[in-house]
Design a protein around this motif. Structure first.
Motif, PDB file in Angstrom:
ATOM      1  N   ASP A  53      10.350  24.085  11.865  1.00 20.82           N
ATOM      2  CA  ASP A  53      11.331  23.778  12.898  1.00 20.82           C
ATOM      3  C   ASP A  53      11.766  22.313  12.826  1.00 20.82           C
ATOM      4  OD1 ASP A  53      12.342  25.806  14.553  1.00 20.82           O
ATOM      5  OD2 ASP A  53      11.703  24.726  16.340  1.00 20.82           O
ATOM      6  N   ASP A  54      10.749  21.419  12.729  1.00 20.46           N
ATOM      7  CA  ASP A  54      11.067  19.990  12.674  1.00 20.46           C
ATOM      8  C   ASP A  54      11.853  19.648  11.416  1.00 20.46           C
ATOM      9  OD1 ASP A  54       9.716  19.683  15.030  1.00 20.46           O
ATOM     10  OD2 ASP A  54       7.841  19.048  14.095  1.00 20.46           O
ATOM     11  N   THR A  55      11.449  20.242  10.295  1.00 22.08           N
ATOM     12  CA  THR A  55      12.122  19.952   9.033  1.00 22.08           C
ATOM     13  C   THR A  55      13.577  20.406   9.067  1.00 22.08           C
ATOM     14  OG1 THR A  55      10.023  20.191   7.847  1.00 22.08           O
ATOM     15  CG2 THR A  55      12.040  20.319   6.537  1.00 22.08           C
ATOM     16  N   LEU A  56      13.804  21.618   9.533  1.00 23.86           N
ATOM     17  CA  LEU A  56      15.173  22.133   9.584  1.00 23.86           C
ATOM     18  C   LEU A  56      16.017  21.369  10.597  1.00 23.86           C
ATOM     19  CD1 LEU A  56      14.431  25.963   9.350  1.00 23.86           C
ATOM     20  CD2 LEU A  56      15.456  24.517   7.591  1.00 23.86           C
ATOM     21  N   PHE A  57      15.385  20.946  11.698  1.00 24.51           N
ATOM     22  CA  PHE A  57      16.128  20.160  12.680  1.00 24.51           C
ATOM     23  C   PHE A  57      16.539  18.821  12.074  1.00 24.51           C
ATOM     24  CE2 PHE A  57      16.632  17.189  16.179  1.00 24.51           C
ATOM     25  CZ  PHE A  57      17.427  17.924  17.053  1.00 24.51           C
ATOM     26  N   GLU A  58      15.625  18.227  11.317  1.00 26.63           N
ATOM     27  CA  GLU A  58      15.944  16.956  10.657  1.00 26.63           C
ATOM     28  C   GLU A  58      17.087  17.136   9.665  1.00 26.63           C
ATOM     29  OE1 GLU A  58      13.748  13.692   7.757  1.00 26.63           O
ATOM     30  OE2 GLU A  58      12.535  15.099   8.924  1.00 26.63           O
ATOM     31  N   ALA A  60      19.404  19.414   9.839  1.00 29.33           N
ATOM     32  CA  ALA A  60      20.620  19.641  10.628  1.00 29.33           C
ATOM     33  C   ALA A  60      21.177  18.319  11.138  1.00 29.33           C
ATOM     34  CB  ALA A  60      20.320  20.581  11.793  1.00 29.33           C
ATOM     35  N   ASP A  61      20.260  17.423  11.509  1.00 32.46           N
ATOM     36  CA  ASP A  61      20.690  16.131  12.020  1.00 32.46           C
ATOM     37  C   ASP A  61      21.386  15.302  10.938  1.00 32.46           C
ATOM     38  OD1 ASP A  61      20.782  14.439  14.296  1.00 32.46           O
ATOM     39  OD2 ASP A  61      19.273  13.155  13.373  1.00 32.46           O
ATOM     40  N   ARG A  62      21.009  15.560   9.681  1.00 36.44           N
ATOM     41  CA  ARG A  62      21.609  14.809   8.575  1.00 36.44           C
ATOM     42  C   ARG A  62      22.806  15.533   7.956  1.00 36.44           C
ATOM     43  NH1 ARG A  62      16.348  13.366   4.894  1.00 36.44           N
ATOM     44  NH2 ARG A  62      15.158  12.174   6.409  1.00 36.44           N
ATOM     45  N   ALA A  63      23.134  16.691   8.499  1.00 33.32           N
ATOM     46  CA  ALA A  63      24.198  17.511   7.912  1.00 33.32           C
ATOM     47  C   ALA A  63      25.513  16.729   7.838  1.00 33.32           C
ATOM     48  CB  ALA A  63      24.388  18.788   8.723  1.00 33.32           C
ATOM     49  N   ILE A  67      29.641  22.918   9.726  1.00 29.39           N
ATOM     50  CA  ILE A  67      29.286  24.166   9.045  1.00 29.39           C
ATOM     51  C   ILE A  67      27.876  24.078   8.475  1.00 29.39           C
ATOM     52  CG2 ILE A  67      29.844  25.667   7.087  1.00 29.39           C
ATOM     53  CD1 ILE A  67      32.779  24.928   7.502  1.00 29.39           C
ATOM     54  N   GLU A  68      27.589  22.959   7.809  1.00 29.65           N
ATOM     55  CA  GLU A  68      26.256  22.782   7.220  1.00 29.65           C
ATOM     56  C   GLU A  68      25.199  22.683   8.310  1.00 29.65           C
ATOM     57  OE1 GLU A  68      24.882  19.014   5.225  1.00 29.65           O
ATOM     58  OE2 GLU A  68      25.116  20.271   3.450  1.00 29.65           O
ATOM     59  N   GLN A  69      25.546  21.986   9.392  1.00 33.93           N
ATOM     60  CA  GLN A  69      24.594  21.858  10.504  1.00 33.93           C
ATOM     61  C   GLN A  69      24.277  23.223  11.103  1.00 33.93           C
ATOM     62  OE1 GLN A  69      25.733  19.987  14.369  1.00 33.93           O
ATOM     63  NE2 GLN A  69      24.221  18.442  13.774  1.00 33.93           N
ATOM     64  N   ASN A  70      25.309  24.058  11.235  1.00 31.78           N
ATOM     65  CA  ASN A  70      25.112  25.391  11.806  1.00 31.78           C
ATOM     66  C   ASN A  70      24.208  26.254  10.937  1.00 31.78           C
ATOM     67  OD1 ASN A  70      25.845  27.275  13.958  1.00 31.78           O
ATOM     68  ND2 ASN A  70      26.831  28.440  12.328  1.00 31.78           N
ATOM     69  N   ILE A  71      24.287  26.055   9.610  1.00 23.48           N
ATOM     70  CA  ILE A  71      23.420  26.796   8.686  1.00 23.48           C
ATOM     71  C   ILE A  71      21.952  26.542   9.027  1.00 23.48           C
ATOM     72  CG2 ILE A  71      22.602  26.870   6.293  1.00 23.48           C
ATOM     73  CD1 ILE A  71      25.529  26.447   5.428  1.00 23.48           C
ATOM     74  N   PHE A  72      21.616  25.267   9.271  1.00 23.14           N
ATOM     75  CA  PHE A  72      20.222  24.922   9.557  1.00 23.14           C
ATOM     76  C   PHE A  72      19.799  25.405  10.946  1.00 23.14           C
ATOM     77  CE2 PHE A  72      21.239  21.636   6.316  1.00 23.14           C
ATOM     78  CZ  PHE A  72      20.284  22.018   5.378  1.00 23.14           C
ATOM     79  N   PHE A  73      20.715  25.319  11.923  1.00 26.50           N
ATOM     80  CA  PHE A  73      20.361  25.802  13.259  1.00 26.50           C
ATOM     81  C   PHE A  73      20.148  27.319  13.262  1.00 26.50           C
ATOM     82  CE2 PHE A  73      22.526  21.914  15.224  1.00 26.50           C
ATOM     83  CZ  PHE A  73      21.303  21.303  15.460  1.00 26.50           C
ATOM     84  N   GLU A  74      20.999  28.042  12.515  1.00 23.37           N
ATOM     85  CA  GLU A  74      20.836  29.499  12.420  1.00 23.37           C
ATOM     86  C   GLU A  74      19.526  29.844  11.724  1.00 23.37           C
ATOM     87  OE1 GLU A  74      22.537  32.181  13.563  1.00 23.37           O
ATOM     88  OE2 GLU A  74      23.590  30.719  14.786  1.00 23.37           O
ATOM     89  N   ALA A  75      19.184  29.058  10.695  1.00 25.58           N
ATOM     90  CA  ALA A  75      17.921  29.295   9.982  1.00 25.58           C
ATOM     91  C   ALA A  75      16.726  29.079  10.913  1.00 25.58           C
ATOM     92  CB  ALA A  75      17.826  28.360   8.774  1.00 25.58           C
TER      93      ALA A  75
END
Length: 728
Positions: A53-58, A60-63, A67-75
Motif C-alpha cells: 500500500d505504502d509503495t503504490l501510494f508513493e 502514485a504520488d510521483r506519477a 492517468i498514471e496516478q489512477n493506475i496506482f490507486f486502482e492497483a
C-alpha cells in the motif's frame, strides 16, 4: 497479476492425481518441513501486502499525470480486495506441490511457462515479467544455491526420487510460480506487476537462507543425509549488504537530468524562504558565494561540536552556519554567502528535521539522538541531490530504518538504555566523527544496522508466534469451558440429586466434557455421547413414577457404567480416586430399584437441590463480541480499532509523563481479544474490542504512523511550502 493466458497451472497433471492421494502418504518429517516453511512464507506475504500500500501510494504520488496516478490507486484498491485470496492461493499451491512430490516424474516435468524466457521473443509485458522473475531466481540461487542443493538431495533420499532443484517446492522458481498463479486475477498494468514482484523478492525471497537452513536442520535431525557438509554461514551484515547492493542495482538509472528536474521543482517551492542563511554585515559590503567544497568544510567543523551540545533544542543549524559565515566574512572583508542551490538544500533539510522532531510517532527519548544526524544528512544532500528523489538512497534509508526500529522504544533513563539505543548512538557517533565527504559510509552503516535489527526482529517474531499460539489455545479453552458450563447448568439446574453425583459431575465429568470439546468440538458424536452419559447418570439417580422405570434402569446401568469408566480413562483420571463414587452409585441404583414405599421412607435429607448457576471459569473481560456500552457500530472509536492490523503500533498514555508503545501481535477472533507486545515480543497489554474503542475515544490510546519517517516529514514540508506559495 493477470497472466494473459501464458501461465499454466502448477504441476497440473501431477496435482490432479495427487489430490486424490491421502496426505498420509507423505512422510511425517516432510509435513513438518512443509508446515514450518509455510509459517515463514505466510509471514513474508503479510509483510509484502502490508508494505504494498505504502509503495503504490508513493508511486502514485510521483506519477507524471492523472492517468498514471489512477493506475496506482486502482492497483491499491484491487490489492486490498484480493489480498486474502492471493495469500490463500499461494499457500494452497505450496501445499499441493508437496503432495505432488509423491507423483513426481522427471520426464513429464517441464519448467512452467511463466518462468520460460526466449531471447528471440518480442519485448512484451510477459517478457518483462519473465526477465524480472529470472533475475530474482538467479539472485536466490547465487546466494543460497548451496543450501537449496542440499535440501533437494535430502528430499531425493527421503522419497527415493530424482527431483530437480527447480521443482523443489521450496525453490525460488516454484515460490515465484505460486505467487504468479495466486495473483493471476489481479487486473493491473505491467509496471504494477513488476513492483509487486520486487516486493515479493524483498519480503519473501530475501528470507530463503533461514528457510532452507530450518528445512535442512529438520531433515538432519531425523537422520536424512546428516553427513552432508552444511552450507557456509553468511554473516548477517554480509546478507544485509548484499540486499542493499541488489536493490541499488535494480533501481532505474537516475540520470542527472531527472535528478535536476526534481531538484528544480523543489527550488521553485523554496524560493520564498531564501535569505535565511546570511552573515550579519553592512548592506554595502560586496557579496561573494562560497563554493560547495567550502560549505562542506564549514559543516564538517560544526559537525565536530554536535556531540557535546547539552540540549538539541539550543542547536539551530542555520543560525550556527550564519555565525561561521560572519566570521569568515569579517576576515575576508567580503560578505560570504551560501550559493542559492546550497541554501535551498540547507533550508529543506532544516525544515524536514524540524518536522521530524515534532513528530509524535517518534519517541521523545530518541529525538535528541536523531537530531544529531542533521548535519551528516545535510552534507550528503549537498553532495547528492538524488537524496530527495530516491527513497532507496542509503542515507535516507538509514534514517528511516532507525526510526522504524525505534517505533516501539519506550522511555528510559540513562541507566536503562538498551542495546537498540546504544546501537543508534554508535551509528550517530560514527557519522559525526568519520563522515567527511564519502557517502559510502552510509551503505556500511545501513548494512550493519539492518543486520542488527534483523536479528532482533527474528527473536521477537519467534516470541510473538509463541504468544499467538498460547493466546489462541487459551481462547479455545475458554470457549470450551463456557460450552461445558452451559451443558452442566442445562442438565443440573432445578434438580434434587445426591450430593456425590453433583460433585462428580462438577469436578470430574466436567473435565471429560472439556477435553472432548477441545479435541472433537461440540458438534461431534463424541461430545453428544458424553453429554448423553451425563444426562443418563442424572436420570438414573432420580425417582420416576413410570411403571417401567425399574426395567429401564436395569437396562441402562451396564452401558452407563462402561461409558463413565471409558470417559474418565480418556481424561486420565485415577480409577482408584473414583472407586468410592462408583460404590456409592451402585448403592443409589439399588435403592432406586426398591419398592416405592421403601423409597419414600428413605432418608430424603440426603438430596440437594441445584439452584445456583454453576461457574467453571474465572471471570475476565468477557467476550469482545458483546457491546455492553451500547456503542454504535459506526462509532469513531470502533472504526479506529477496526483499522488496526497485525503489526500496527499504538501508544497507551499511562499518565502525563509515561507512554507505553506496543504492537498488535494477535487478534483472537473467537473472544475478540486484542493482544499487544513490546518490541521484544513480550506481552504487555490485552484488551477487548469494546474496551480498546473506549480508550481510543477518550484519548488514552492512539495509533502510531509507521510509514517512512523521512518521507513523511518531506511530504509534510512540501505541503506547507505549496500552501505558502499559493498564499503569496
Amino acid at each position: 497479476m493477470h497472466n494473459d493466458g501464458n501461465v499454466v497451472p502448477l504441476h497440473k497433471a501431477a496435482t490432479d492425481q495427487a489430490n486424490h492421494s491421502p496426505l498420509a502418504r507423505l512422510p511425517v518429517i516432510l509435513l513438518q518441513v512443509r508446515d514450518k516453511a509455510a509459517q515463514r512464507l505466510r509471514h513474508g506475504l503479510q509483510e509484502l501486502f502490508d508494505n504494498a500500500d505504502d509503495t503504490l501510494f508513493e508511486m502514485a504520488d510521483r506519477a507524471r499525470n492523472d492517468i498514471e496516478q489512477n493506475i496506482f490507486f486502482e492497483a491499491m484498491r484491487d490489492l486490498r480486495l484480493k489480498r486474502k485470496n492471493i495469500e490463500r492461493g499461494f499457500l494452497e499451491q505450496f501445499f499441493e506441490a508437496f503432495v505432488a512430490l509423491i507423483q513426481y516424474d522427471a520426464v513429464q516435468h517441464t519448467l512452467p511457462d511463466s518462468l520460460m524466457f526466449e531471447e528471440s521473443a518480442t519485448r512484451t509485458d510477459d517478457m518483462e515479467r519473465n526477465v524480472a522473475v529470472e533475475t530474482m531466481v538467479g539472485r536466490v540461487l547465487k546466494r543460497d544455491g548451496f543450501a537449496l542443493d542440499q535440501l533437494t538431495e535430502r528430499l531425493n533420499a527421503l522419497l527415493g526420487k530424482n527431483i530437480d532443484d527447480q521443482y523443489n517446492p521450496l525453490g525460488p522458481a516454484m515460490l515465484c510460480e505460486y505467487f504468479l498463479q495466486a495473483a493471476r486475477n489481479l487486473g493491473v498494468e505491467i509496471k504494477v506487476k513488476l513492483i509487486l514482484l520486487k516486493l515479493f523478492e524483498r519480503y519473501v525471497l530475501a528470507d530463503t537462507e533461514p528457510l532452507y537452513a530450518e528445512a535442512n536442520q529438520l531433515l538432519i535431525a531425523t537422520g536424512v543425509l546428516p553427513e552432508l557438509k552444511p552450507a557456509p554461514a553468511r554473516r548477517a551484515i554480509e546478507r544485509a549488504a548484499a540486499s542493499i547492493s541488489s536493490e541499488e542495482s535494480d533501481e532505474p538509472a537516475h540520470t542527472d537530468e531527472g535528478v535536476q528536474e526534481v531538484f528544480a521543482t523543489l527550488q521553485e517551492l523554496l524560493l520564498h524562504v531564501r535569505g535565511s542563511v546570511a552573515p550579519t554585515l553592512e548592506p554595502s559590503v560586496a557579496t561573494q558565494p562560497i563554493s560547495t567544497r567550502d560549505l562542506l568544510r564549514l559543516l564538517s567543523h560544526l559537525q565536530q561540536y554536535v556531540p557535546v551540545l547539552a540540549a538539541q533544542d539550543d542547536f539551530d543549524l542555520r543560525n550556527q552556519l550564519e555565525q561561521l559565515l560572519t566570521r569568515v566574512s569579517v576576515r575576508s572583508g567580503k560578505s560570504r554567502i551560501v550559493d542559492g542551490a546550497d541554501e535551498d538544500v540547507i533550508n529543506l533539510i532544516a525544515m524536514v528535521f524540524d518536522c521530524i522532531l515534532e513528530d509524535r510517532n517518534l519517541p521523545d527519548s530518541l529525538k535528541a539522538l536523531i537530531a544529531r544526524l542533521q548535519i551528516p544528512m545535510l552534507k550528503v544532500a549537498v553532495l547528492d541531490k538524488s537524496f530527495f528523489s530516491r527513497s532507496s538512497h542509503p542515507a535516507r534509508r538509514l534514517l528511516n530504518e532507525i526510526a522504524d526500529a525505534a517505533m516501539g522504544w519506550g522511555d528510559c533513563n540513562s541507566e536503562a538504555r538498551d542495546s537498540l539505543y546504544l546501537r543508534i548512538e554508535q551509528v550517530v557517533q560514527r557519522l559525526l566523527s568519520d563522515f567527511v565527504d564519502d557517502p559510502a559510509i552510509f551503505c556500511e552503516l545501513l548494512a550493519d544496522f539492518l543486520a542488527f535489527t534483523s536479528d532482533e526482529r527474528r527473536r521477537s517474531e519467534l516470541l510473538e508466534q509463541r504468544l499467538r499460539d498460547a493466546e489462541e489455545g487459551r481462547a479455545r479453552t475458554e470457549l470450551a469451558r463456557q460450552r461445558v458450563e452451559q451443558a452442566l447448568n442445562q442438565a443440573l439446574l432445578g434438580k434434587a440429586l445426591p450430593p456425590s453425583v453433583v460433585t462428580f459431575v462438577h469436578d470430574a465429568w466436567s473435565k471429560v466434557l472439556l477435553l472432548t470439546c477441545l479435541k472433537h468440538g461440540e458438534q461431534s458424536a463424541q461430545w453428544q455421547a458424553d453429554v448423553q452419559t451425563m444426562e443418563q447418570l442424572i436420570w438414573s439417580v432420580q425417582r420416576h413414577d413410570e411403571a417401567d422405570a425399574g426395567l429401564r434402569l436395569l437396562a441402562l446401568v451396564p452401558g452407563l457404567l462402561k461409558s463413565l469408566r471409558d470417559g474418565l480413562s480418556s481424561a486420565a483420571f485415577d480409577p482408584f480416586a473414583t472407586s468410592e463414587f462408583f460404590s456409592e452409585l451402585e448403592a443409589l441404583h439399588v435403592r432406586m430399584l426398591e419398592p416405592s414405599a421403601e423409597q419414600d421412607t428413605a432418608d430424603t435429607a440426603a438430596l440437594v437441590e441445584v439452584s445456583q448457576h454453576i461457574t467453571l471459569r474465572t471471570a475476565d473481560e468477557g467476550s469482545g463480541s458483546l457491546n455492553p456500552t451500547g456503542l454504535a457500530h459506526d462509532d469513531a472509536g470502533l472504526r479506529q480499532v477496526d483499522q488496526l492490523r497485525l503489526g500496527s503500533w499504538v501508544a497507551f498514555e499511562e499518565d502525563d509523563e509515561h507512554t507505553l508503545r506496543c504492537k498488535l501481535a494477535a487478534i483472537i477472533e473467537t473472544t475478540g481479544k486484542y493482544v499487544f507486545v513490546d518490541r521484544t515480543g513480550m506481552k504487555v497489554r490485552e484488551r477487548s474490542r469494546i474496551g480498546l474503542a473506549l480508550e481510543f475515544r477518550r484519548g488514552a490510546v492512539r495509533a502510531l504512523d509507521d510509514t517512512l519517517l523521512f518521507d513523511r516529514a518531506l511530504e509534510s514540508v512540501l505541503g506547507n511550502l505549496r500552501r505558502l506559495n499559493r498564499g503569496k
